[in-house]
Design a protein around this motif. Structure first.
Motif, PDB file in Angstrom:
ATOM      1  N   ASP A 145      -8.470  10.588  -6.400  1.00 48.68           N
ATOM      2  CA  ASP A 145      -7.428   9.867  -5.658  1.00 48.68           C
ATOM      3  C   ASP A 145      -7.805   8.403  -5.478  1.00 48.68           C
ATOM      4  N   PHE A 146      -9.070   8.172  -5.130  1.00 50.26           N
ATOM      5  CA  PHE A 146      -9.535   6.790  -4.949  1.00 50.26           C
ATOM      6  C   PHE A 146      -9.475   6.022  -6.273  1.00 50.26           C
ATOM      7  N   ILE A 147      -9.790   6.705  -7.366  1.00 48.30           N
ATOM      8  CA  ILE A 147      -9.722   6.072  -8.686  1.00 48.30           C
ATOM      9  C   ILE A 147      -8.283   5.666  -9.000  1.00 48.30           C
ATOM     10  N   LYS A 148      -7.344   6.569  -8.772  1.00 41.07           N
ATOM     11  CA  LYS A 148      -5.935   6.279  -9.054  1.00 41.07           C
ATOM     12  C   LYS A 148      -5.416   5.137  -8.195  1.00 41.07           C
ATOM     13  N   ILE A 154       0.839  -1.199   0.000  1.00 40.19           N
ATOM     14  CA  ILE A 154       0.000   0.000   0.000  1.00 40.19           C
ATOM     15  C   ILE A 154       0.879   1.257   0.000  1.00 40.19           C
ATOM     16  N   ARG A 155       1.947   1.207   0.781  1.00 44.13           N
ATOM     17  CA  ARG A 155       2.854   2.355   0.853  1.00 44.13           C
ATOM     18  C   ARG A 155       3.437   2.675  -0.538  1.00 44.13           C
ATOM     19  N   GLU A 156       3.843   1.627  -1.240  1.00 43.40           N
ATOM     20  CA  GLU A 156       4.417   1.818  -2.577  1.00 43.40           C
ATOM     21  C   GLU A 156       3.395   2.440  -3.536  1.00 43.40           C
ATOM     22  N   VAL A 157       2.159   1.970  -3.440  1.00 43.45           N
ATOM     23  CA  VAL A 157       1.097   2.505  -4.301  1.00 43.45           C
ATOM     24  C   VAL A 157       0.874   3.986  -4.011  1.00 43.45           C
ATOM     25  N   LEU A 158       0.737   4.319  -2.725  1.00 44.24           N
ATOM     26  CA  LEU A 158       0.463   5.713  -2.345  1.00 44.24           C
ATOM     27  C   LEU A 158       1.620   6.632  -2.738  1.00 44.24           C
ATOM     28  N   GLU A 159       2.838   6.177  -2.481  1.00 44.19           N
ATOM     29  CA  GLU A 159       4.000   7.014  -2.798  1.00 44.19           C
ATOM     30  C   GLU A 159       4.153   7.221  -4.304  1.00 44.19           C
TER      31      GLU A 159
END
Length: 288
Positions: free
Chosen positions: A274-277, A252-257
Motif C-alpha cells: 500500500d505504501f509503495i502504491k 491525498i484523498r484523490e490518491v487514496l481513493e
C-alpha cells in the motif's frame, strides 16, 4: 594459547582482570558468556568455510572465535581501543581473523568488503549494542552493500518491531523499513542471564535475508511517506500524510481513493504494498 573457549565466564573474568578492563555503559558493552548461544548464532548464520563474515562489536572475541572456526575469514570492527590488545591475545590462534579499529557508522563498508573480503557477498553477524542497533542496521541496508544475510542479536522489543505485521501494536516504520529490504525472522530468544554484565532486558537473534530485487519505487519518496504515515499514529492516513508531506488533503484523498484505500484507515493497517502504491501515485514531492 589457552585452549579454553572464550565463553567460559571464569576465563572472561580472568582476561578482563588481566587487562584491567572496565565495561563501558556508553558503548553498551554486554559480552556473551554462553557457549550454546554462541554456537547457535553461527549455525543460524549458516557459516561455512566459503564465507567471509563481517562482525560488528566483537568484544573480547567470544563470538568471533566461533565464527573463525567455521568461516573462510572474519573481519571484526571494534570501536573500543581498550579491547584491541585483548582481542590480539584471545584470537591469536586464528589466522583468518582481522580486527579493524573504528566506528562502523563512520566507515566505508563497501571499501572494507572490497579490500578485505574479496568483494563479497558477505554475511554479517553481530551482537549489537542496544543504543545503536537501528542506525547500524539502517546503514547495512541502505548502502546497497554486497551482503547475503544479516544475523544480529538485538533487544527483544526491537526484534519484535522488526518482524511485526500490519494490524499489530508493534508494527511501525521500522517494520516497513526492514521488510522493504529483507525477509526478517526471529530465530532465537536469548535471556539476559547469558551476558556479562547482565542487561535489564532479554534479547532475540534475528535473521535478515536480503531481497535479491527491491520494489521499483523512489526510496526517498517511499520512506518519507512511511515516516509521515507513522509520525502521528492516532491520525487517519489522510490527515497523517497531508500534514507529514505538506500536501493538500484533497490531493491525498484523490490518491487514496484511486487506490481503493480508505481515507479513515491508520498507518498500522497498511501493508508495504500500500505504501509503495501511494508513493508511486503521489504528485512529485519537493524532498530533495
Amino acid at each position: 594459547m589457552n585452549n579454553r573457549r572464550l565463553y567460559s565466564p571464569k576465563y572472561v573474568k580472568e582476561i578482563l582482570d588481566k587487562y584491567g578492563f572496565k565495561f563501558s555503559k556508553s558503548l553498551g558493552q554486554n559480552f556473551l558468556i554462553d557457549g550454546n548461544i554462541v554456537r547457535k548464532i553461527s549455525q543460524i548464520a549458516n557459516i561455512t568455510d566459503k564465507d567471509c563474515v563481517l562482525e560488528i562489536g566483537p568484544g573480547i572475541g567470544t563470538l568471533t572465535e566461533e565464527l573463525a572456526l567455521n568461516a573462510k575469514k572474519v573481519v571484526a570492527v571494534e570501536i573500543d581501543e581498550k579491547l584491541l590488545p585483548i582481542l590480539e591475545e584471545t584470537l591469536q590462534a586464528h589466522d583468518n581473523v582481522e580486527i579493524i579499529h573504528g566506528d562502523i557508522l563512520n566507515m566505508d563498508i563497501t571499501k572494507i568488503i572490497d579490500e578485505h573480503m574479496d568483494g563479497g557477498p558477505i554475511k554479517v553477524v553481530a551482537n549489537l549494542p542496544y543504543y545503536v542497533t537501528t542506525p547500524i542496521i539502517a546503514k547495512l541496508l541502505e548502502e546497497d552493500l554486497n551482503i547475503h544475510s544479516i544475523v544480529v542479536m538485538v533487544q527483544k522489543e526491537v526484534g519484535e518491531r522488526m518482524i511485526a505485521s500490519p494490524g499489530s501494536k508493534q508494527y511501525g516504520s521500522l517494520s516497513v523499513f526492514v521488510s522493504f529490504y529483507t525477509y526478517p525472522e526471529i530465530k532465537m530468544d536469548v535471556p539476559k542471564t547469558v551476558f556479562m554484565p547482565q542487561p535489564k532486558v532479554d534479547s532475540v537473534v534475528i535473521k535478515l535475508n536480503m531481497k535479491e530485487e527491491l520494489p521499483k519505487v523512489d526510496r526517498k519518496v517511499f520512506f518519507k511517506v512511511v515516516r509521515s504515515a507513522f509520525g502521528k499514529r492516532r491520525k487517519t492516513i489522510l490527515n497523517a500524510l497531508s500534514s507529514g508531506l505538506g500536501v493538500e488533503k484533497e490531493t491525498i484523498r484523490e490518491v487514496l481513493e484511486s487506490l481503493n484505500i480508505s481515507t479513515n484507515i491508520r498507518a498500522e493497517n497498511l501493508k508495504i504494498e500500500d505504501f509503495i502504491k501511494i508513493s508511486q501515485t503521489l504528485p512529485p514531492l519537493n524532498i530533495y
